[in-house]
Design a protein around this motif. Structure first.
Motif, PDB file in Angstrom:
ATOM      1  N   ARG A 100      41.961  39.166  45.786  1.00 59.78           N
ATOM      2  CA  ARG A 100      41.574  40.078  44.692  1.00 59.78           C
ATOM      3  C   ARG A 100      42.280  41.422  44.862  1.00 59.78           C
ATOM      4  O   ARG A 100      42.644  42.071  43.882  1.00 59.78           O
ATOM      5  CB  ARG A 100      40.061  40.292  44.679  1.00 59.78           C
ATOM      6  CG  ARG A 100      39.262  39.080  44.264  1.00 59.78           C
ATOM      7  CD  ARG A 100      37.798  39.411  44.128  1.00 59.78           C
ATOM      8  NE  ARG A 100      37.171  39.798  45.393  1.00 59.78           N
ATOM      9  CZ  ARG A 100      35.905  40.180  45.506  1.00 59.78           C
ATOM     10  NH1 ARG A 100      35.138  40.258  44.433  1.00 59.78           N
ATOM     11  NH2 ARG A 100      35.392  40.488  46.682  1.00 59.78           N
ATOM     12  N   ASN A 125      39.230  38.719  39.444  1.00 56.70           N
ATOM     13  CA  ASN A 125      38.783  40.069  39.121  1.00 56.70           C
ATOM     14  C   ASN A 125      39.003  41.020  40.294  1.00 56.70           C
ATOM     15  O   ASN A 125      39.260  40.599  41.421  1.00 56.70           O
ATOM     16  CB  ASN A 125      37.302  40.040  38.732  1.00 56.70           C
ATOM     17  CG  ASN A 125      37.044  39.133  37.544  1.00 56.70           C
ATOM     18  OD1 ASN A 125      37.715  39.248  36.518  1.00 56.70           O
ATOM     19  ND2 ASN A 125      36.098  38.217  37.679  1.00 56.70           N
ATOM     20  N   ARG A 126      38.885  42.305  40.020  1.00 56.34           N
ATOM     21  CA  ARG A 126      39.106  43.309  41.060  1.00 56.34           C
ATOM     22  C   ARG A 126      37.974  43.280  42.081  1.00 56.34           C
ATOM     23  O   ARG A 126      36.825  43.044  41.747  1.00 56.34           O
ATOM     24  CB  ARG A 126      39.199  44.705  40.428  1.00 56.34           C
ATOM     25  CG  ARG A 126      40.338  44.827  39.436  1.00 56.34           C
ATOM     26  CD  ARG A 126      40.276  46.135  38.674  1.00 56.34           C
ATOM     27  NE  ARG A 126      41.127  46.072  37.481  1.00 56.34           N
ATOM     28  CZ  ARG A 126      41.177  46.995  36.553  1.00 56.34           C
ATOM     29  NH1 ARG A 126      40.395  48.071  36.655  1.00 56.34           N
ATOM     30  NH2 ARG A 126      41.974  46.862  35.511  1.00 56.34           N
ATOM     31  N   ARG A 152      46.592  38.656  39.295  1.00 55.08           N
ATOM     32  CA  ARG A 152      45.348  37.944  39.588  1.00 55.08           C
ATOM     33  C   ARG A 152      45.182  36.725  38.676  1.00 55.08           C
ATOM     34  O   ARG A 152      44.594  35.725  39.085  1.00 55.08           O
ATOM     35  CB  ARG A 152      44.140  38.872  39.407  1.00 55.08           C
ATOM     36  CG  ARG A 152      44.006  39.944  40.465  1.00 55.08           C
ATOM     37  CD  ARG A 152      42.712  40.738  40.291  1.00 55.08           C
ATOM     38  NE  ARG A 152      42.702  41.882  41.175  1.00 55.08           N
ATOM     39  CZ  ARG A 152      43.057  43.114  40.834  1.00 55.08           C
ATOM     40  NH1 ARG A 152      43.404  43.375  39.581  1.00 55.08           N
ATOM     41  NH2 ARG A 152      43.039  44.101  41.713  1.00 55.08           N
ATOM     42  N   LEU A 169      37.996  35.553  42.206  1.00 53.11           N
ATOM     43  CA  LEU A 169      39.338  35.951  42.635  1.00 53.11           C
ATOM     44  C   LEU A 169      40.197  36.447  41.470  1.00 53.11           C
ATOM     45  O   LEU A 169      41.234  37.066  41.684  1.00 53.11           O
ATOM     46  CB  LEU A 169      40.045  34.786  43.338  1.00 53.11           C
ATOM     47  CG  LEU A 169      39.469  34.366  44.690  1.00 53.11           C
ATOM     48  CD1 LEU A 169      40.222  33.149  45.222  1.00 53.11           C
ATOM     49  CD2 LEU A 169      39.532  35.506  45.701  1.00 53.11           C
TER      50      LEU A 169
END
Length: 388
Positions: free
Chosen positions: A299, A138-139, A54, A136
């Motif tokens: 993500r 991060n989860r 990511r 984007l």
């Protein structure tokens, strides 16, 4: 496994992934042959790998290089963890930091997107680009859909909490529950096993919810999921609207899970081969969740953004246009054609609708709607077209 051993394993797994191997396949193969690793180990290692993907450019900047080791060093720094505490060389931990690794001082965030697509996304997202790009990194949230054939959202929520899975209502859809605790318990939960819930992003659920009027006007008749894949959109439609459901995919192997999922959800769906479509036409409603860049889901699948290139995107744009053209011929007079992507790019979204309407001026676009991570969803786009 110790936390340091998990980091070392993630470094080793990143090697083939950065060389082009699919991340999911590499992680799955490692888990199958590494019986010594418990579920928490596997989850932690997966998180390390996907967090690097990511934020790969930021991790490279902060780690002083693009090797798996440098990326992991950079990621730890971005997470506020001193790499020297992990890189000890003791008990399966990564080797100690070199003097140059210790002295690297350039730490910070950069745009974690391929250079070639950044301008396209900026043009598509406008003033929201910077904030969405941060999301984007991060989860994505885990969201489930209450299957209204078997349970209300309130009943599903209560059943999940009894199994240690805490959820809250998601505002995007009346069937959506965002998981706050216990996400890894979902597939073993009774609610999942008995078809009362399905994993599905809130934007996908919202897009199906918007079809309510069209489904009613179509007389709750024949509905085709044209690019069905695993059947998530078909099951979502069937959870809200009665009708006769058909599923098709250009790659039939993608449909292999649909029979089991349909049975669990209490839905009947007839699978149609490409050669059988014309004989089964015309359809009241066709839903086309077309192949796309997947930029709205980066993500969840950050590996995909680094493997996408301009050539493959251009090929995908052509496929999308062909699908719209082919599917439109199967819609009955005054029937409906829904188009959807999990993309943030105008080229795959509103521009494709404009091209279709220019080629088919008698058709009408009833609405277009998009969602982004700012809505607590994946990036998603849908448009509803009506045949004359």
């Amino acid at each position: 496994m110790t936390p340091a051993a998990r980091v070392q394993t993630a470094i080793e797994l990143l090697e083939p992934i950065l060389d082009g191997a699919p991340a999911e396949r590499v992680l799955t193969q490692w888990a199958r042959k590494s019986r010594f690793a418990g579920s928490k180990d596997r989850a932690a290692i997966r998180d390390h790998v996907y967090d690097v993907l990511r934020r790969k450019k930021s991790a490279a900047y902060s780690g002083g290089g693009a090797s798996p080791r440098a990326l992991m060093i950079g990621l730890l720094r971005l997470q506020g963890i001193d790499p020297e505490e992990i890189f000890t060389g003791i008990s399966y931990a990564p080797d100690q930091l070199s003097e140059s690794e210790k002295s690297h001082s350039e730490i910070g965030e950069t745009i974690d997107l391929p250079n070639w697509i950044t301008a396209d996304l900026k043009a598509s997202l406008g003033d929201e680009f910077d904030e969405i790009e941060q999301h984007l990194k991060n989860r994505a949230p885990v969201v489930v859909r209450a299957n209204l054939r078997k349970a209300t959202r309130e009943a599903a929520k209560a059943k999940l909490i009894a199994e240690g899975i805490k959820t809250t209502e998601h505002p995007a859809s009346k069937t959506a529950l965002e998981v706050q605790e216990g996400a890894r318990k979902i597939k073993n939960s009774a609610a999942f096993r008995f078809g009362e819930i399905e994993l599905q992003d809130a934007a996908s659920q919202a897009a199906i919810e918007m079809l309510s009027k069209a489904a009613t006007d179509a007389g709750l008749g024949r509905v085709l999921d044209y690019c069905a894949g695993g059947g998530g959109k078909l099951l979502a439609m069937a959870g809200k609207f009665e009708g006769r459901y058909f599923a098709h995919d250009a790659n039939p192997s993608r449909l292999r899970d649909l029979p089991e999922r349909s049975k669990r959800a209490g839905v009947k769906a007839k699978i149609l081969a490409t050669a059988d479509l014309s004989a089964n036409a015309a359809f009241d409603l066709i839903f086309c969740d077309v192949p796309c860049s997947g930029s709205g889901t980066w993500r969840r699948d950050p590996d995909a953004k680094w493997k996408l290139d301009r050539t493959s995107l251009n090929k995908t744009l052509l496929i999308q246009r062909n699908i719209l053209s082919d599917a439109s011929s199967l819609v009955r007079s005054k029937g409906y054609l829904a188009y959807a992507t999990c993309s943030l790019l105008d080229a795959e979204n509103k521009d494709q609708i404009s091209v279709f309407l220019a080629d088919n001026p008698d058709w009408q676009c009833l609405y277009q709607r998009s969602w982004t991570p700012l809505d607590g969803c994946d990036g998603f786009f849908t448009a509803l077209l009506q045949k004359p």
